[in-house]
Design a protein around this motif. Sequence first.
Motif, PDB file in Angstrom:
ATOM      1  N   GLY A 268       1.011  -1.235   0.078  1.00 28.36           N
ATOM      2  CA  GLY A 268       0.047  -0.078  -0.003  1.00 28.36           C
ATOM      3  C   GLY A 268       1.017   1.405  -0.003  1.00 28.36           C
ATOM      4  O   GLY A 268       2.013   1.139   0.014  1.00 28.36           O
ATOM      5  N   SER A 269       0.122   2.357   0.063  1.00 25.44           N
ATOM      6  CA  SER A 269       0.776   3.739  -0.235  1.00 25.44           C
ATOM      7  C   SER A 269       1.772   4.144   0.855  1.00 25.44           C
ATOM      8  O   SER A 269       2.926   4.565   1.051  1.00 25.44           O
ATOM      9  CB  SER A 269      -0.078   4.699  -0.090  1.00 25.44           C
ATOM     10  OG  SER A 269      -1.026   4.562  -1.072  1.00 25.44           O
TER      11      SER A 269
ATOM     12  N   ASN B 225      -2.009   1.310  -3.815  1.00 26.05           N
ATOM     13  CA  ASN B 225      -1.096   2.660  -3.895  1.00 26.05           C
ATOM     14  C   ASN B 225      -1.564   3.606  -4.797  1.00 26.05           C
ATOM     15  O   ASN B 225      -1.063   3.350  -6.073  1.00 26.05           O
ATOM     16  CB  ASN B 225       0.520   2.030  -4.089  1.00 26.05           C
ATOM     17  CG  ASN B 225       1.497   3.257  -4.117  1.00 26.05           C
ATOM     18  OD1 ASN B 225       1.126   4.401  -4.325  1.00 26.05           O
ATOM     19  ND2 ASN B 225       2.599   2.932  -3.444  1.00 26.05           N
TER      20      ASN B 225
ATOM     21  N   ASP C 272      -0.348   6.296  -6.032  1.00 25.17           N
ATOM     22  CA  ASP C 272       0.698   6.797  -6.804  1.00 25.17           C
ATOM     23  C   ASP C 272       0.841   5.931  -8.122  1.00 25.17           C
ATOM     24  O   ASP C 272       1.411   6.310  -9.077  1.00 25.17           O
ATOM     25  CB  ASP C 272       2.030   6.738  -6.015  1.00 25.17           C
ATOM     26  CG  ASP C 272       2.001   7.971  -4.943  1.00 25.17           C
ATOM     27  OD1 ASP C 272       1.098   8.407  -4.724  1.00 25.17           O
ATOM     28  OD2 ASP C 272       2.939   7.673  -4.095  1.00 25.17           O
TER      29      ASP C 272
ATOM     30  N   TYR D 113       6.025  -2.574 -10.138  1.00 27.56           N
ATOM     31  CA  TYR D 113       5.283  -2.619  -8.726  1.00 27.56           C
ATOM     32  C   TYR D 113       4.285  -3.843  -8.714  1.00 27.56           C
ATOM     33  O   TYR D 113       3.722  -3.764  -7.878  1.00 27.56           O
ATOM     34  CB  TYR D 113       4.362  -1.270  -8.496  1.00 27.56           C
ATOM     35  CG  TYR D 113       5.416  -0.014  -8.724  1.00 27.56           C
ATOM     36  CD1 TYR D 113       6.339   0.254  -7.955  1.00 27.56           C
ATOM     37  CD2 TYR D 113       5.061   0.921  -9.633  1.00 27.56           C
ATOM     38  CE1 TYR D 113       7.180   1.287  -7.844  1.00 27.56           C
ATOM     39  CE2 TYR D 113       5.796   2.047  -9.457  1.00 27.56           C
ATOM     40  CZ  TYR D 113       7.082   2.312  -8.820  1.00 27.56           C
ATOM     41  OH  TYR D 113       7.768   3.582  -8.690  1.00 27.56           O
TER      42      TYR D 113
END
Length: 480
Positions: free
Chosen positions: A253-254, A347, A349, A369
């Motif tokens: 996750g972020s 995430n 981003d 990712y």
Amino acid sequence: MLPSILPLALLLGAACANQLLLPRDLPPAVAANASTYTDCANAEWPPSEVGAELVPQAPDDELKEMLDAVSAANIETIIKKLVSFGTRHSMSNQTDPVRGIGAARDWIASEMRKHANASEGRMTVSVPGYVQGVASRILFPTKISNVLATIKGSSDPSRVYVVTGHYDTRVSDVLDYTSDAPGANDDGSGVALVMELARILASKSPKATIILGAVAGEEQNLYGSTFLAQTLKNSSTNVEAMLNADTVGSSTGSRGQRDPFTIRVFAQGPPLTESSTTSSTRLTIGGENDSPARELARFSNEVAANDATGMNIAIIYRLDRFLRGGDHSPFLAQGYAAVRYTEPNENYDHQHQDIRIENGTQYGDLVDYVDFEYNARVGKVVLATLWSIANAPGQPRNVTVDTTTLSNDSTLKWIRSSGEDVKGYEVVWRATTAPLWDRVLDVGLTGKATLPVSKDNVIFGVRAVGTNGYKSPAVIPFPG
Ligand SMILES: *[C@@H]1O[C@H](CO)[C@@H](O)[C@H](O)[C@H]1NC(C)=O
Ligand SMILES: *[C@@H]1O[C@H](CO)[C@@H](O)[C@H](O)[C@H]1NC(C)=O
Ligand SMILES: *[C@@H]1O[C@H](CO)[C@@H](O)[C@H](O)[C@H]1NC(C)=O
Ligand SMILES: *[C@@H]1O[C@H](CO)[C@@H](O)[C@H](O)[C@H]1NC(C)=O
Ligand SMILES: *[C@@H]1O[C@H](CO)[C@@H](O)[C@H](O)[C@H]1NC(C)=O
Ligand SMILES: *[C@@H]1O[C@H](CO)[C@@H](O)[C@H](O)[C@H]1NC(C)=O
Ligand SMILES: *[C@@H]1O[C@H](CO)[C@@H](O)[C@H](O)[C@H]1NC(C)=O
Ligand SMILES: [Zn+2]
């Protein structure tokens, strides 16, 4: 009133069933004699004098072999190939052989056809589509094409199960159809999963029909999935379940939090397509948490959260994440049971972002990712769910509970499936507050069962059991 001196827990539980038959107003001397009840302190409520603890269905050898065949290396190869098309935006070039959604569409179809070649005619590949006119997220008339691999069921071909991922992608501006939009995770991960399942299932012979789809137009307004769901509905196809795999490739996750052994499955509550009579009855009987989508999620949890997949399943009692939509929604809109699989930690981003480095942070849905091993494990979850449901008998129909007289017992009825592959039926139940079925009683090859369990205290379900041991999702009874 129960005397307050008796802790409630002491009165409860399987070993305590008889105590519950004591008069409501216990004599103080009895009430004070709490030691009588201590055996019951840790027991479940409501007590069950019949049935057994429900043991999850375990994968058989054939399914285990199929799960072992799900390859992280194949998923990696597929995602990298999908990313190589530059952008797969729905409005991007449809005829260029190298860049754009058209090249991606044709490559997916050619891979699916290769798999179909191994199926001895069971698997066929088609690319149905339509032209979507100008709309808020469509600048010019745009062909929306779905790539579908259909495996015809061996004994129950009119019963259909659908799994999709979406192969279109986007960047920050949803109308930007020229910039690089790799969509490695959203939803290269889901498309790779679908294609890997097509490879494995091509040589198999499921009882019911399976459609494995890579759909387009998701980011523009769920167009491809809407077209697919409408086509199936308009041809009166009996879709008993739809599984949407969207963004299933990363568990980080972020904030860097990781949960690589969990997949979320989003399952909506009461169907909006239900008649007002049915939906008000559903409220009356406390059936809000037992929509077909929720039973599908429970089924997935029962058959696919195990050592063979290496995964836990987090059922989320919700249509989707906030501010997000997905390709299961058009199926729900047609009255079909549908759920969405999505990684546990997102995430942002790496979703719907222009590829760039800003203030030292890398943005973009890049292949770097994606955790291919995680993606493969989610593939096993979806495969175990799909294979188990497509080889089980169809769900019991017209399941009812007799509510015509007051009774301590509960009488359930249903229409027996016509297929020869049904060995019998099981009644399952749980406390109204429990999330998952936890009791089961084999009632044999019948269309009616009476249990000494009060319908006031539990949620009942009925499921069909195949001669092969596979069990359908449960269906809750409505008063009948
Ligand atoms: C209290 O419990 C004991 C042990 O079970 C039993 O022998 C006795 O009869 C009980 N007394 C009353 C008043 O219920
Ligand atoms: C798509 O690509 C082809 C081949 O490169 C090119 O001829 C065509 O003009 C492109 N179409 C559009 C709408 O850009
Ligand atoms: C399909 O199988 C045949 C025979 O095994 C083979 O000759 C052919 O090349 C295959 N086609 C594809 C598209 O893989
Ligand atoms: C399905 O039928 C409805 C109602 O007739 C129609 O509006 C819709 O265009 C059809 N969709 C497809 C994909 O056939
Ligand atoms: C990057 O920093 C600038 C200046 O502080 C700020 O305006 C901008 O919003 C930041 N970008 C992101 C994506 O946080
Ligand atoms: C079963 O349910 C369907 C749909 O509600 C209904 O049309 C049908 O009449 C029912 N069949 C029986 C035998 O009750
Ligand atoms: C419920 O069970 C009790 C105990 O067996 C019995 O006395 C009673 O008559 C039953 N009530 C109904 C409505 O059947
Ligand atoms: Zn997506």
